[in-house]
Scaffold this motif. Sequence first.
Motif, PDB file in Angstrom:
ATOM      1  N   VAL A 182     -56.212  -4.463 -49.088  1.00  0.00           N
ATOM      2  CA  VAL A 182     -56.140  -4.630 -50.489  1.00  0.00           C
ATOM      3  C   VAL A 182     -54.726  -4.584 -50.975  1.00  0.00           C
ATOM      4  O   VAL A 182     -54.268  -5.158 -51.799  1.00  0.00           O
ATOM      5  N   LEU A 183     -53.852  -3.880 -50.536  1.00  0.00           N
ATOM      6  CA  LEU A 183     -52.318  -3.622 -50.733  1.00  0.00           C
ATOM      7  C   LEU A 183     -51.732  -5.068 -50.615  1.00  0.00           C
ATOM      8  O   LEU A 183     -50.927  -5.422 -51.322  1.00  0.00           O
ATOM      9  N   LEU A 184     -51.975  -5.690 -49.357  1.00  0.00           N
ATOM     10  CA  LEU A 184     -51.315  -6.791 -49.014  1.00  0.00           C
ATOM     11  C   LEU A 184     -51.989  -7.861 -50.102  1.00  0.00           C
ATOM     12  O   LEU A 184     -51.112  -8.908 -50.146  1.00  0.00           O
ATOM     13  N   LEU A 185     -53.202  -8.117 -50.387  1.00  0.00           N
ATOM     14  CA  LEU A 185     -53.572  -9.001 -51.326  1.00  0.00           C
ATOM     15  C   LEU A 185     -53.000  -8.870 -52.672  1.00  0.00           C
ATOM     16  O   LEU A 185     -52.886  -9.819 -53.529  1.00  0.00           O
ATOM     17  N   THR A 186     -52.511  -7.729 -53.268  1.00  0.00           N
ATOM     18  CA  THR A 186     -52.196  -7.347 -54.432  1.00  0.00           C
ATOM     19  C   THR A 186     -50.641  -7.362 -54.440  1.00  0.00           C
ATOM     20  O   THR A 186     -50.144  -8.021 -55.438  1.00  0.00           O
ATOM     21  N   LYS A 187     -50.205  -6.807 -53.597  1.00  0.00           N
ATOM     22  CA  LYS A 187     -48.502  -6.856 -53.361  1.00  0.00           C
ATOM     23  C   LYS A 187     -47.949  -8.193 -52.769  1.00  0.00           C
ATOM     24  O   LYS A 187     -46.908  -8.471 -52.873  1.00  0.00           O
ATOM     25  N   GLY A 188     -48.650  -8.742 -51.804  1.00  0.00           N
ATOM     26  CA  GLY A 188     -48.290  -9.601 -51.042  1.00  0.00           C
ATOM     27  C   GLY A 188     -47.209  -9.212 -49.832  1.00  0.00           C
ATOM     28  O   GLY A 188     -46.933  -8.349 -49.634  1.00  0.00           O
ATOM     29  N   ILE A 189     -47.245 -10.261 -48.859  1.00  0.00           N
ATOM     30  CA  ILE A 189     -46.338  -9.708 -47.566  1.00  0.00           C
ATOM     31  C   ILE A 189     -44.907 -10.083 -47.928  1.00  0.00           C
ATOM     32  O   ILE A 189     -44.756 -11.196 -48.520  1.00  0.00           O
ATOM     33  N   PRO A 190     -43.995  -9.238 -47.625  1.00  0.00           N
ATOM     34  CA  PRO A 190     -42.703  -9.287 -47.953  1.00  0.00           C
ATOM     35  C   PRO A 190     -41.919 -10.521 -46.974  1.00  0.00           C
ATOM     36  O   PRO A 190     -42.394 -10.829 -46.028  1.00  0.00           O
ATOM     37  N   LEU A 191     -41.253 -11.529 -47.487  1.00  0.00           N
ATOM     38  CA  LEU A 191     -40.773 -12.850 -46.980  1.00  0.00           C
ATOM     39  C   LEU A 191     -39.909 -12.414 -45.689  1.00  0.00           C
ATOM     40  O   LEU A 191     -40.140 -13.063 -44.711  1.00  0.00           O
ATOM     41  N   LYS A 192     -38.967 -11.445 -45.901  1.00  0.00           N
ATOM     42  CA  LYS A 192     -38.326 -11.084 -44.640  1.00  0.00           C
ATOM     43  C   LYS A 192     -39.174 -10.564 -43.402  1.00  0.00           C
ATOM     44  O   LYS A 192     -38.739 -11.089 -42.323  1.00  0.00           O
ATOM     45  N   PHE A 193     -40.175  -9.599 -43.713  1.00  0.00           N
ATOM     46  CA  PHE A 193     -40.881  -9.250 -42.613  1.00  0.00           C
ATOM     47  C   PHE A 193     -41.873 -10.369 -41.967  1.00  0.00           C
ATOM     48  O   PHE A 193     -41.851 -10.403 -40.630  1.00  0.00           O
ATOM     49  N   SER A 194     -42.272 -11.181 -42.644  1.00  0.00           N
ATOM     50  CA  SER A 194     -42.964 -12.443 -42.409  1.00  0.00           C
ATOM     51  C   SER A 194     -42.152 -13.442 -41.377  1.00  0.00           C
ATOM     52  O   SER A 194     -42.435 -13.882 -40.567  1.00  0.00           O
ATOM     53  N   ARG A 195     -40.693 -13.618 -41.854  1.00  0.00           N
ATOM     54  CA  ARG A 195     -39.973 -14.283 -41.109  1.00  0.00           C
ATOM     55  C   ARG A 195     -39.433 -13.834 -39.879  1.00  0.00           C
ATOM     56  O   ARG A 195     -39.547 -14.581 -38.905  1.00  0.00           O
TER      57      ARG A 195
END
Length: 87
Positions: free
Chosen positions: A14-27
């Motif tokens: 739920v947190l990831l769906l509402t806030k989104g994944i940080p771009l730097k972390f996913s990179r």
Amino acid sequence: MNIWVIAGLLILIVLLLTKGIPLKFSRVLGQGVVKVTIGVLFLFFFNLFGASLGLHIPINIFTAVVAGLLGVPGIASLTAIHIFILP
């Protein structure tokens, strides 16, 4: 115990769906996955060609990370460990 794991995962989703994944972390995560994959390929080809010399380095997460992060020197260090330290 299992209910807490499921509840924690649901809260995380739920947190990831509402806030989104940080771009730097996913990179950074993506680059890490690519390097580990390259390490596994290095180890596979080393084991393929090293079999004629009697060399074999097991493919596990530790050896894949070492080979992926260090490249050819990592393969050389794993080979040296295999030859000189491990009987």
